[in-house]
Write a protein that holds these residues in place. Structure first.
Motif, PDB file in Angstrom:
ATOM      1  N   UNK A 357     -24.762 -32.228 -22.626  1.00 56.10           N
ATOM      2  CA  UNK A 357     -23.487 -32.924 -22.524  1.00 56.10           C
ATOM      3  C   UNK A 357     -22.951 -32.919 -21.105  1.00 56.10           C
ATOM      4  N   UNK A 358     -21.697 -33.300 -20.935  1.00 54.88           N
ATOM      5  CA  UNK A 358     -21.117 -33.481 -19.602  1.00 54.88           C
ATOM      6  C   UNK A 358     -20.783 -32.163 -18.922  1.00 54.88           C
ATOM      7  N   UNK A 359     -20.242 -32.282 -17.709  1.00 52.67           N
ATOM      8  CA  UNK A 359     -19.822 -31.125 -16.924  1.00 52.67           C
ATOM      9  C   UNK A 359     -18.686 -30.405 -17.649  1.00 52.67           C
ATOM     10  N   UNK A 360     -18.774 -29.074 -17.695  1.00 54.00           N
ATOM     11  CA  UNK A 360     -17.857 -28.301 -18.537  1.00 54.00           C
ATOM     12  C   UNK A 360     -16.725 -27.617 -17.778  1.00 54.00           C
ATOM     13  N   UNK A 361     -16.511 -27.970 -16.509  1.00 52.87           N
ATOM     14  CA  UNK A 361     -15.552 -27.225 -15.672  1.00 52.87           C
ATOM     15  C   UNK A 361     -14.124 -27.288 -16.187  1.00 52.87           C
ATOM     16  N   UNK A 362     -13.744 -28.364 -16.882  1.00 49.49           N
ATOM     17  CA  UNK A 362     -12.337 -28.511 -17.278  1.00 49.49           C
ATOM     18  C   UNK A 362     -12.103 -28.358 -18.771  1.00 49.49           C
ATOM     19  N   UNK A 363     -13.120 -27.925 -19.525  1.00 49.95           N
ATOM     20  CA  UNK A 363     -12.945 -27.852 -20.972  1.00 49.95           C
ATOM     21  C   UNK A 363     -11.885 -26.813 -21.336  1.00 49.95           C
ATOM     22  N   UNK A 364     -11.072 -27.158 -22.335  1.00 53.03           N
ATOM     23  CA  UNK A 364     -10.007 -26.306 -22.872  1.00 53.03           C
ATOM     24  C   UNK A 364      -8.880 -26.080 -21.861  1.00 53.03           C
ATOM     25  N   UNK A 365      -8.905 -26.755 -20.734  1.00 52.63           N
ATOM     26  CA  UNK A 365      -7.885 -26.546 -19.704  1.00 52.63           C
ATOM     27  C   UNK A 365      -6.807 -27.611 -19.772  1.00 52.63           C
ATOM     28  N   UNK A 366      -5.677 -27.322 -19.103  1.00 53.76           N
ATOM     29  CA  UNK A 366      -4.688 -28.359 -18.819  1.00 53.76           C
ATOM     30  C   UNK A 366      -5.371 -29.413 -17.949  1.00 53.76           C
ATOM     31  N   UNK A 367      -5.059 -30.697 -18.191  1.00 48.88           N
ATOM     32  CA  UNK A 367      -5.653 -31.807 -17.440  1.00 48.88           C
ATOM     33  C   UNK A 367      -7.174 -31.859 -17.574  1.00 48.88           C
ATOM     34  N   UNK A 368      -7.680 -31.638 -18.773  1.00 46.05           N
ATOM     35  CA  UNK A 368      -9.105 -31.820 -19.045  1.00 46.05           C
ATOM     36  C   UNK A 368      -9.525 -33.231 -18.634  1.00 46.05           C
ATOM     37  N   UNK A 369     -10.711 -33.357 -18.027  1.00 43.80           N
ATOM     38  CA  UNK A 369     -11.130 -34.660 -17.521  1.00 43.80           C
ATOM     39  C   UNK A 369     -12.645 -34.748 -17.407  1.00 43.80           C
ATOM     40  N   UNK A 370     -13.124 -35.964 -17.201  1.00 41.41           N
ATOM     41  CA  UNK A 370     -14.540 -36.231 -16.973  1.00 41.41           C
ATOM     42  C   UNK A 370     -14.660 -37.315 -15.912  1.00 41.41           C
ATOM     43  N   UNK A 371     -15.669 -37.219 -15.073  1.00 44.87           N
ATOM     44  CA  UNK A 371     -15.926 -38.282 -14.099  1.00 44.87           C
ATOM     45  C   UNK A 371     -16.346 -39.537 -14.850  1.00 44.87           C
ATOM     46  N   UNK A 372     -15.654 -40.632 -14.599  1.00 45.81           N
ATOM     47  CA  UNK A 372     -15.945 -41.873 -15.311  1.00 45.81           C
ATOM     48  C   UNK A 372     -17.380 -42.320 -15.052  1.00 45.81           C
ATOM     49  N   UNK A 373     -17.867 -42.133 -13.843  1.00 46.28           N
ATOM     50  CA  UNK A 373     -19.216 -42.576 -13.502  1.00 46.28           C
ATOM     51  C   UNK A 373     -20.284 -41.872 -14.329  1.00 46.28           C
ATOM     52  N   UNK A 374     -19.981 -40.665 -14.795  1.00 45.65           N
ATOM     53  CA  UNK A 374     -20.987 -39.907 -15.529  1.00 45.65           C
ATOM     54  C   UNK A 374     -20.990 -40.210 -17.027  1.00 45.65           C
ATOM     55  N   UNK A 375     -20.041 -41.013 -17.475  1.00 43.10           N
ATOM     56  CA  UNK A 375     -20.019 -41.382 -18.893  1.00 43.10           C
ATOM     57  C   UNK A 375     -21.230 -42.239 -19.236  1.00 43.10           C
ATOM     58  N   UNK A 376     -21.521 -43.237 -18.398  1.00 42.90           N
ATOM     59  CA  UNK A 376     -22.707 -44.059 -18.633  1.00 42.90           C
ATOM     60  C   UNK A 376     -23.985 -43.266 -18.404  1.00 42.90           C
ATOM     61  N   UNK A 377     -23.935 -42.324 -17.469  1.00 40.85           N
ATOM     62  CA  UNK A 377     -25.100 -41.461 -17.251  1.00 40.85           C
ATOM     63  C   UNK A 377     -25.458 -40.714 -18.525  1.00 40.85           C
ATOM     64  N   UNK A 378     -24.449 -40.142 -19.179  1.00 39.81           N
ATOM     65  CA  UNK A 378     -24.684 -39.391 -20.410  1.00 39.81           C
ATOM     66  C   UNK A 378     -25.230 -40.296 -21.499  1.00 39.81           C
ATOM     67  N   UNK A 379     -24.635 -41.480 -21.650  1.00 39.54           N
ATOM     68  CA  UNK A 379     -25.124 -42.425 -22.661  1.00 39.54           C
ATOM     69  C   UNK A 379     -26.573 -42.787 -22.401  1.00 39.54           C
ATOM     70  N   UNK A 380     -26.908 -42.993 -21.137  1.00 38.85           N
ATOM     71  CA  UNK A 380     -28.279 -43.396 -20.808  1.00 38.85           C
ATOM     72  C   UNK A 380     -29.280 -42.264 -21.029  1.00 38.85           C
ATOM     73  N   UNK A 381     -28.845 -41.017 -20.832  1.00 38.16           N
ATOM     74  CA  UNK A 381     -29.726 -39.881 -21.133  1.00 38.16           C
ATOM     75  C   UNK A 381     -30.053 -39.859 -22.622  1.00 38.16           C
ATOM     76  N   UNK A 382     -29.029 -40.042 -23.451  1.00 35.78           N
ATOM     77  CA  UNK A 382     -29.270 -40.093 -24.889  1.00 35.78           C
ATOM     78  C   UNK A 382     -30.170 -41.275 -25.246  1.00 35.78           C
TER      79      UNK A 382
END
Length: 395
Positions: A357-382
């Motif tokens: 799955x994606x980068x886990x640095x912000x999980x369970x934190x205030x202002x949890x987020x994901x880099x938008x560019x990596x969303x398609x990367x993850x989909x393409x890996x699957x």
């Protein structure tokens, strides 16, 4: 805006704090049904903590074609942890928001983007291969972030009872460290907790001969347990995929609060995180042997939270590694670090389980987020993983 991003935002906008699915699985189910999936909703738990689970499966439409089939399951959760103080968020946690190339919202990383990528990767895969050899399935729960007793384990038990076979499973937990795909989990340590109550005799601190101090009584045994832990001595042998089994005290309670009273008991909470080289029974026996050797008067209760599992490099690990390399150029690291996940339940009915799955640095934190560019990367890996596994079957 990509379809994966759109779906991720749709899911993030649902306030699905455990155990409330808040309609996420209905959104996903409608898209899966349009692809030919059969949907089964399994609810579990008491009325005030009702959990929603979804099992969706799509089998080859023309088995007469002679294709051998294996089942690949995408597994994840639609529930999220509580938001924490709303006034500390830069934007509302259930209003998907873009800032500086990142998507903010509760569940952006853990793990609504992964769930969205499951669905859109399948949609794209079936566009190119409408009659794959793979049987495709999704297992979703709204009880991963909670107690975990009415979620994935309930579905796994139901599948086992009716003889359903799972060959491969990809869990969408956020496993990456700095870039999407730089780490995947091919196993997890087990977790087991103990509550040790040491019996003593309360008394005046000035008359110790009339009392029995439980802290003093247990101290030598604790010192020996600490020494075993420091030496990495819990496991019979090392395992290249696991850290040595670790034993840690989490709480130590004793005394009345007064400075002149010898306590009558001491209560110690501890936890093992253990590899496949140890078992709950071997660790329990070792602890009891140390306590007994020191003559400690005690009671000890155990709770096994999850067993360890390990997926050795094989069809699934190879396919995911190759997909990541093709998409990102990264040679992904195999790891068993971190806490537990629902993969521990799935591993009981599936020999090949990987978390990706994606980068886990912000999980369970205030202002949890994901880099938008990596969303398609993850989909393409699957997507690349699907194509590889299906191609191998179709040969």
């Amino acid at each position: 805006m990509s379809r994966t991003l759109q779906l991720a935002e749709q899911l993030i906008s649902r306030p699905s704090v455990t155990p409330d699915d808040a309609g996420c699985q209905q959104i996903l189910g409608e898209r899966l049904a349009a692809l030919g999936f059969t949907l089964e909703t399994i609810e579990s738990g008491p009325a005030d903590f009702r959990v929603t689970n979804l099992w969706a499966v799509r089998r080859p439409t023309h088995p007469s074609h002679g294709k051998a089939t294996k089942t690949l399951v995408f597994a994840g959760h639609t529930d999220v942890v509580p938001t924490g103080p709303l006034d500390q968020w830069s934007s509302h946690p259930f209003t998907p928001t873009h800032r500086d190339g990142k998507l903010y919202g509760r569940g952006a990383c853990d793990m609504k983007t992964s769930v969205a990528a499951f669905v859109t990767s399948i949609e794209e895969f079936l566009q190119g291969e409408p009659d794959p050899a793979l049987t495709l399935a999704l297992l979703l729960t709204s009880d991963e972030e909670g107690p975990g007793v009415d979620g994935t384990v309930i579905v796994c038990n139901a599948l086992a009872a009716r003889g359903e076979t799972i060959d491969y499973c990809i869990v969408g937990e956020p496993t990456s460290v700095t870039r999407c795909g730089d780490m995947i989990k091919n196993g997890r340590r087990g977790t087991m907790s103990g509550k040790l109550t040491v019996n003593g005799v309360q008394g005046h601190i000035a008359y110790p001969h009339l009392a029995k101090n439980p802290v003093h009584a247990v101290a030598p045994a604790l010192a020996e347990l600490v020494a075993i832990n420091a030496a990495g001595g819990w496991d019979a042998q090392s395992n290249p995929y696991f850290q040595p089994t670790s034993w840690q005290i989490s709480n130590f309670h004793s005394g009345t609060g007064a400075s002149n009273v010898i306590p009558g008991s001491a209560v110690i909470d501890f936890n093992f995180r253990f590899s496949t080289e140890s078992t709950p029974e071997s660790l329990q026996q070792r602890v009891h042997a140390v306590l007994d050797a020191h003559g400690v008067d005690y009671t000890l209760t155990w709770t096994v939270g999850g067993l360890p599992f390990l997926t050795m490099p094989g069809e699934l690990v190879t396919a995911v590694q190759a997909a990541i390399r093709e998409e990102t150029g990264l040679d992904t690291e195999l790891s068993t670090s971190g806490g537990t996940s629902d993969a521990r339940f799935i591993a009981k009915i599936c020999k090949q389980v990987v978390e990706c799955g994606p980068v886990n640095a912000s999980i369970h934190k205030i202002d949890e987020h994901i880099d938008v560019a990596e969303i398609e990367t993850l989909k393409n890996i699957y997507l690349r993983t699907l194509r590889r596994l299906d191609a191998a079957l179709a040969q």
